[in-house]
Design a protein around this motif. Structure first.
Motif, PDB file in Angstrom:
ATOM      1  N   CYS A  59      72.822 125.222 -42.416  1.00 33.64           N
ATOM      2  CA  CYS A  59      73.837 124.172 -42.428  1.00 33.64           C
ATOM      3  C   CYS A  59      74.988 124.629 -43.322  1.00 33.64           C
ATOM      4  O   CYS A  59      74.834 125.552 -44.120  1.00 33.64           O
ATOM      5  CB  CYS A  59      73.261 122.842 -42.921  1.00 33.64           C
ATOM      6  N   HIS A  60      76.123 123.977 -43.170  1.00 27.95           N
ATOM      7  CA  HIS A  60      77.272 124.306 -44.001  1.00 27.95           C
ATOM      8  C   HIS A  60      77.925 123.016 -44.479  1.00 27.95           C
ATOM      9  O   HIS A  60      77.731 121.934 -43.906  1.00 27.95           O
ATOM     10  CB  HIS A  60      78.280 125.172 -43.234  1.00 27.95           C
ATOM     11  N   ARG A  61      78.690 123.126 -45.538  1.00 26.14           N
ATOM     12  CA  ARG A  61      79.348 121.961 -46.109  1.00 26.14           C
ATOM     13  C   ARG A  61      80.352 121.394 -45.112  1.00 26.14           C
ATOM     14  O   ARG A  61      81.038 122.136 -44.398  1.00 26.14           O
ATOM     15  CB  ARG A  61      80.056 122.336 -47.409  1.00 26.14           C
ATOM     16  N   CYS A  73      74.716 120.583 -39.429  1.00 28.83           N
ATOM     17  CA  CYS A  73      73.673 121.490 -38.957  1.00 28.83           C
ATOM     18  C   CYS A  73      74.281 122.522 -38.008  1.00 28.83           C
ATOM     19  O   CYS A  73      75.046 122.178 -37.104  1.00 28.83           O
ATOM     20  CB  CYS A  73      72.570 120.702 -38.266  1.00 28.83           C
ATOM     21  N   CYS A  74      73.923 123.790 -38.184  1.00 28.47           N
ATOM     22  CA  CYS A  74      74.454 124.855 -37.340  1.00 28.47           C
ATOM     23  C   CYS A  74      73.790 124.882 -35.963  1.00 28.47           C
ATOM     24  O   CYS A  74      74.300 125.539 -35.047  1.00 28.47           O
ATOM     25  CB  CYS A  74      74.256 126.212 -38.021  1.00 28.47           C
ATOM     26  N   ALA A  75      72.674 124.182 -35.808  1.00 32.46           N
ATOM     27  CA  ALA A  75      71.964 124.208 -34.530  1.00 32.46           C
ATOM     28  C   ALA A  75      72.353 123.035 -33.630  1.00 32.46           C
ATOM     29  O   ALA A  75      72.789 123.228 -32.496  1.00 32.46           O
ATOM     30  CB  ALA A  75      70.458 124.210 -34.768  1.00 32.46           C
ATOM     31  N   CYS A  76      72.219 121.802 -34.146  1.00 28.08           N
ATOM     32  CA  CYS A  76      72.475 120.626 -33.310  1.00 28.08           C
ATOM     33  C   CYS A  76      73.815 119.969 -33.606  1.00 28.08           C
ATOM     34  O   CYS A  76      74.229 119.073 -32.860  1.00 28.08           O
ATOM     35  CB  CYS A  76      71.349 119.608 -33.463  1.00 28.08           C
ATOM     36  N   GLY A  77      74.473 120.358 -34.691  1.00 29.88           N
ATOM     37  CA  GLY A  77      75.771 119.792 -35.016  1.00 29.88           C
ATOM     38  C   GLY A  77      75.729 118.454 -35.720  1.00 29.88           C
ATOM     39  O   GLY A  77      76.776 117.861 -35.983  1.00 29.88           O
ATOM     40  N   ARG A  78      74.547 117.974 -36.045  1.00 31.73           N
ATOM     41  CA  ARG A  78      74.437 116.690 -36.743  1.00 31.73           C
ATOM     42  C   ARG A  78      74.956 116.824 -38.169  1.00 31.73           C
ATOM     43  O   ARG A  78      74.712 117.832 -38.835  1.00 31.73           O
ATOM     44  CB  ARG A  78      72.984 116.220 -36.757  1.00 31.73           C
ATOM     45  N   THR A  79      75.641 115.800 -38.655  1.00 29.67           N
ATOM     46  CA  THR A  79      76.078 115.761 -40.046  1.00 29.67           C
ATOM     47  C   THR A  79      75.153 114.864 -40.843  1.00 29.67           C
ATOM     48  O   THR A  79      74.645 113.862 -40.335  1.00 29.67           O
ATOM     49  CB  THR A  79      77.522 115.263 -40.158  1.00 29.67           C
ATOM     50  N   PHE A  80      74.929 115.219 -42.105  1.00 26.69           N
ATOM     51  CA  PHE A  80      74.025 114.443 -42.963  1.00 26.69           C
ATOM     52  C   PHE A  80      74.402 114.716 -44.402  1.00 26.69           C
ATOM     53  O   PHE A  80      75.181 115.629 -44.706  1.00 26.69           O
ATOM     54  CB  PHE A  80      72.558 114.833 -42.701  1.00 26.69           C
TER      55      PHE A  80
END
Length: 324
Positions: A59-61, A73-80
């Motif tokens: 993941c990235h900021r 998330c770099c895989a699904c694109g979800r933000t958290f």
């Protein structure tokens, strides 16, 4: 505020009079509380943070929102953020969380807690059970040595429910039936001689061997000595699983005896029962569905095991976005 404007504002602070300085301090106090909470969340952040949706660790900021760092998330694109997937997710007024943790350590009622922290009483009640959601799960992995087990019974309560499955009764009334019945909540408490304690609301009515298998067996060391009263459920449970067991016949006045150099009694667990019931009186009755939370709350503060608001907040936050 940009740096030049901030330096100008900071240079004018010595010219403020006493009431103005007090107003500035009052305005900065909530911000200081917010900084402490955010720092505590960052400190409790797990190195193995992962996406709460797909479990990917890459993941990235992705900016800030609600005073917390967000990630994508770099895989699904979800933000958290660091509270996603925790009981404290989406709660507001983070600056007051440490003050509310102190309220829990002081065992205040809902109304007194709301008055001290400065929130609505419904917010104080909702926070109580969100903070205790993972506190009740913070228990020892196993009980060793001499393990005392006994159950206590509380009158079942549907406080706060809009519909009842029984006729209403006034607060403080006794159960409609004498002795142990379906009108009583059974709470099993097991405690070893080092003070480690587990408990569970097993259901209503008398304790059964199946309930002991479900709630006690996973946490009981196979080499432990189980000490209980003379109830048949304990004998059947110990016989089935080949657990060393000693029974105390409390009904005939036997409070304890010696087995070699070991004292056989259930006084430690009975004393815990008394402390819990005396502590529970301050809340003027609690609903049966919330009893596990109150059991975890009492265990957290019993004997000063959790003595600081920071420690309690870390337990409430629990595992942050980490693979289980």
């Amino acid at each position: 505020m940009k740096v030049p404007r901030f330096k100008t504002w900071l240079a004018r602070l010595p010219s403020l009079n006493e009431p103005q300085r007090r107003q500035v301090l009052d305005a900065l106090h909530p911000a200081a509380g917010l900084d402490q909470v955010v720092a505590r969340i960052a400190q409790a952040r797990a190195p193995g943070r992962c996406c709460p949706r797909c479990g990917n660790e890459r993941c990235h900021r992705h900016g800030f929102a609600n005073d917390l760092q967000r990630f994508r998330c770099c895989a699904c694109g979800r933000t958290f953020n660091d509270l996603s997937g925790t009981p404290l997710a989406r709660l507001r007024h983070k600056a007051k969380w440490l003050a509310y943790s102190q309220v829990l350590l002081d065992s205040l009622s809902v109304r007194k807690a709301a008055e001290r922290v400065g929130v609505h009483r419904n917010t104080a009640f909702r926070w109580r059970h969100r903070f205790l959601h993972w506190v009740k799960l913070d228990r020892p992995a196993a009980l060793n040595g001499i393990v005392e087990a006994d159950e206590m019974f509380l009158l079942e309560s549907q406080k706060g429910s809009c519909t009842l499955d029984r006729p209403a009764r006034r607060r403080g009334r006794s159960a409609p039936m004498r002795n142990i019945s379906r009108h009583l909540d059974c709470i099993l408490v097991a405690r070893d001689r080092t003070g480690r304690t587990i408990d569970a609301v097993t259901g209503r009515g008398a304790l059964t061997p199946a309930q002991l298998e479900r709630d006690l067996l996973p946490r009981l060391d196979p080499q432990a000595l189980l000490v209980s009263d003379s109830r048949a459920a304990y004998r059947a449970f110990a016989r089935k699983h080949r657990i060393a067991h000693e029974a105390i016949h409390l009904r005939v006045g036997v409070r304890g005896r010696h087995l070699g150099s070991r004292a056989i009694h259930v006084q430690n667990v009975n004393a815990y029962h008394q402390r819990f019931k005396a502590w529970l009186l301050g809340f003027r009755g609690v609903a049966s569905r919330y009893l596990p939370n109150y059991l975890g709350w009492r265990w957290a503060i019993d004997g000063g095991r959790v003595s600081s608001v920071e420690h309690l907040l870390c337990i409430a936050i629990g595992v942050i976005n980490r693979k289980r």
